[in-house]
Enzyme design. Structure first.
Site, mmCIF file in Angstrom:
data_model
loop_
_atom_site.group_PDB
_atom_site.id
_atom_site.type_symbol
_atom_site.label_atom_id
_atom_site.label_comp_id
_atom_site.label_asym_id
_atom_site.label_seq_id
_atom_site.Cartn_x
_atom_site.Cartn_y
_atom_site.Cartn_z
ATOM 1 N N GLU A 15 -7.266 8.386 6.420
ATOM 2 C CA GLU A 15 -7.498 9.037 7.721
ATOM 3 C C GLU A 15 -8.013 10.474 7.611
ATOM 4 O O GLU A 15 -7.317 11.426 8.009
ATOM 5 C CB GLU A 15 -6.200 9.010 8.552
ATOM 6 C CG GLU A 15 -5.651 7.614 8.784
ATOM 7 C CD GLU A 15 -4.402 7.602 9.678
ATOM 8 O OE1 GLU A 15 -3.901 8.682 10.025
ATOM 9 O OE2 GLU A 15 -3.954 6.505 10.035
ATOM 10 N N HIS A 44 -2.862 10.885 0.885
ATOM 11 C CA HIS A 44 -2.280 10.662 2.222
ATOM 12 C C HIS A 44 -1.627 11.987 2.634
ATOM 13 O O HIS A 44 -0.417 12.052 2.885
ATOM 14 C CB HIS A 44 -1.295 9.495 2.178
ATOM 15 C CG HIS A 44 -0.984 8.888 3.513
ATOM 16 N ND1 HIS A 44 -1.116 7.540 3.786
ATOM 17 C CD2 HIS A 44 -0.547 9.444 4.667
ATOM 18 C CE1 HIS A 44 -0.744 7.297 5.036
ATOM 19 N NE2 HIS A 44 -0.402 8.451 5.599
ATOM 20 N N GLU A 48 -3.267 -0.251 8.182
ATOM 21 C CA GLU A 48 -2.110 0.165 8.983
ATOM 22 C C GLU A 48 -2.248 -0.401 10.379
ATOM 23 O O GLU A 48 -3.325 -0.328 10.988
ATOM 24 C CB GLU A 48 -2.027 1.700 9.147
ATOM 25 C CG GLU A 48 -1.531 2.437 7.939
ATOM 26 C CD GLU A 48 -1.424 3.939 8.175
ATOM 27 O OE1 GLU A 48 -1.159 4.375 9.316
ATOM 28 O OE2 GLU A 48 -1.613 4.675 7.191
ATOM 29 N N TYR A 63 -3.992 1.753 15.993
ATOM 30 C CA TYR A 63 -2.755 1.770 16.780
ATOM 31 C C TYR A 63 -3.027 1.582 18.270
ATOM 32 O O TYR A 63 -2.321 0.868 18.950
ATOM 33 C CB TYR A 63 -1.995 3.086 16.555
ATOM 34 C CG TYR A 63 -1.436 3.169 15.155
ATOM 35 C CD1 TYR A 63 -0.174 2.652 14.871
ATOM 36 C CD2 TYR A 63 -2.180 3.710 14.108
ATOM 37 C CE1 TYR A 63 0.342 2.681 13.578
ATOM 38 C CE2 TYR A 63 -1.676 3.739 12.812
ATOM 39 C CZ TYR A 63 -0.416 3.223 12.553
ATOM 40 O OH TYR A 63 0.084 3.237 11.280
ATOM 41 N N ARG A 112 0.861 -1.183 0.000
ATOM 42 C CA ARG A 112 0.000 0.000 0.000
ATOM 43 C C ARG A 112 0.898 1.234 0.000
ATOM 44 O O ARG A 112 1.681 1.425 0.927
ATOM 45 C CB ARG A 112 -0.899 -0.018 1.244
ATOM 46 C CG ARG A 112 -1.675 1.254 1.419
ATOM 47 C CD ARG A 112 -2.617 1.224 2.617
ATOM 48 N NE ARG A 112 -3.249 2.519 2.701
ATOM 49 C CZ ARG A 112 -3.169 3.353 3.732
ATOM 50 N NH1 ARG A 112 -2.537 2.992 4.838
ATOM 51 N NH2 ARG A 112 -3.742 4.530 3.684
ATOM 52 N N ASN A 170 -7.202 1.552 10.059
ATOM 53 C CA ASN A 170 -5.915 1.862 10.691
ATOM 54 C C ASN A 170 -6.131 1.858 12.193
ATOM 55 O O ASN A 170 -6.995 2.588 12.707
ATOM 56 C CB ASN A 170 -5.398 3.237 10.264
ATOM 57 C CG ASN A 170 -4.940 3.262 8.811
ATOM 58 O OD1 ASN A 170 -5.007 2.257 8.109
ATOM 59 N ND2 ASN A 170 -4.475 4.417 8.365
#
Ligand code: IFM
Length: 445
Positions: free
Chosen positions: A166, A121, A352, A295, A77, A293
């Protein structure tokens, strides 16, 4: 731990983004982006770091493809730099920009690696910011035009497209919190978010027309919210955080409306999305997959004094990464199960997931990163558990292929599974990369 088998065809990949790795910010006709301008503004990026030379991927892309092939990755990606394609945002196309990505896509396909292309992005052409940026509705149509130009050139070979990465970051973090380019504080972030979503909605049919049969999706970053206590106030605050971060994007995409509680909340802050007739239908047009994504989670405590959405973040005991982000894999499992149950987006990809740690090259020449390896392993186990519960997860892209420019943190945070020695541009696969190679080869954990 018993072996966790992933289904046949599960995609093992890595992710990067143009501004974070390419360098060559003034080469071959590339225009200025908001991140070039932001980096050049004193005090915005740690150590005054800039997008040059980053990982010099613009010149080293062949080696980087060879590296991915060696790691046995199935998919990559990456994102396209809008100012390489349209240096002035719209109008004149820069052929050298398209040629670069054309070669990259061919190189990937020759190596047997499936390209997943992200169109945005965060490197907005500066000229479009000068004209109002994302709070200006025209930026959405400019994006649709840019998407059309790229999809016409690459659409015969690229089968997976991601419109935006995002949008929370490119709206709230960029126009309200001001930590990201263009660095505006308390600005019209809700308008920016609406125009980003509109840009996505306008781009989808353009991509489909130019790349028939391709899969088109969007990538959102999620912040699962847990209340700091069982109190009614903390639970309401956690719900607000969920609205602010997650539902604000999920609801228009999958339900064709903004969440009512958040509309009321934003109205108190004198913000409302500038919706025009047909916008919500455009935004909610069906897409083929959702990119996730993830985290960390957020633990939320109500705090009416805190301003903005009226809460603060707790820092529970636990493990933390170099970003000071809590390691909490079970929140990924819960997130995936919730997305599937509440929004039914169909196929999902982890686009991600990964962790920064202060890696160093050891005397033996290797980079030993047990914390990152363990982070990835535990999050993969969470993915597996979600799949066992019925979530149609189709692949996992580790963030990131290699250490790179971590936005306002400059080069001080290393997320790669491959170490980059910025002085020499030497790449050294970390132990986590070797672990990831074994997992991909076995299709099992
Ligand atoms: O580096 C970023 C990436 O560009 C977007 N998602 C989060 C990553 C880590 O902060």
């Amino acid at each position: 731990m018993t072996q966790l088998q992933f289904p046949a065809g599960f995609l093992w990949g890595s992710a990067t983004a143009s501004f974070q790795i390419e360098g060559a910010t003034t080469e071959d006709g590339r225009g200025e982006s908001i991140w070039d301008r932001f980096c050049a503004t004193p005090g915005k990026v740690m150590n005054g770091d800039t997008g040059d030379p980053a990982c010099d991927h613009y010149h080293r892309w062949r080696d980087d493809i060879a590296l991915m092939k060696d790691l046995g990755l199935h998919a990559y990606r990456f994102s396209i730099a809008w100012p390489r394609i349209l240096p002035r945002g719209t109008g004149q196309v820069n052929p050298a920009g398209l040629d670069f990505y054309d070669r990259l896509v061919d190189g990937l396909l020759e190596a047997g690696i499936t390209p997943f292309v992200t169109l945005y992005h965060w490197d907005l052409p500066q000229v479009l910011e000068d004209a109002g940026g994302w709070p200006n509705r025209n930026t959405a149509s400019a994006f649709a035009h840019y998407a059309d130009v790229v999809a016409r050139r690459l659409g015969d070979r690229v089968r997976h497209w991601i419109t935006l990465n995002e949008p929370w970051c490119s709206s709230v973090l960029s126009y309200w919190i001001g930590e990201h380019a263009p660095g505006i504080k308390n600005g019209p972030a809700v308008a920016a978010a609406h125009h980003l979503l509109l840009a996505h909605g306008l781009a989808v049919p353009a991509i489909r027309a130019a790349s028939p049969g391709a899969q088109v999706g969007i990538t959102l970053n999620f912040s699962p919210a847990d209340p700091a206590s069982d109190s009614e106030a903390d639970r309401a605050a956690a719900r607000r955080h969920d609205g602010f971060f997650n539902r604000w994007f999920l609801d228009p995409l999958y339900r064709g409306s903004y969440p009512v509680d958040m509309l009321e909340h934003y109205a108190k802050l004198n913000q409302s999305p500038p919706v025009q007739g047909g916008d919500l239908a455009t935004i909610a047009a069906p897409i083929d997959f959702l990119g996730v994504n993830y985290y960390n989670r957020a633990v939320i405590r109500d705090d009416p004094e805190a301003g903005g959405p009226g809460y603060t973040f707790e820092r529970p005991e636990g493990e933390y990464t170099h970003m000071d982000w809590e390691v909490h894999p079970d929140s990924l499992r819960r997130l995936l199960e919730r997305l599937h149950a509440e929004y039914a987006p169909g196929p999902l990809y982890i686009t991600e997931n990964g962790a920064a740690y202060p890696d160093e090259v050891a005397p033996d020449g290797g980079v030993h990163d047990p914390d990152r390896t363990r982070y990835i392993e535990r999050h993969l186990a969470a993915c597996h558990a979600a799949m066992m519960a019925g979530v149609p997860l189709k692949g996992y892209f580790v963030w990131s292929l290699m250490d790179n420019f971590e936005w306002a943190w400059g080069y001080t945070r290393r997320f790669g599974i491959v170490y980059v020695d910025y002085a020499t541009q030497r790449r050294i696969p970390k132990d986590s990369a070797l672990f990831f190679r074994r997992v991909a080869a076995a299709n099992a954990l």
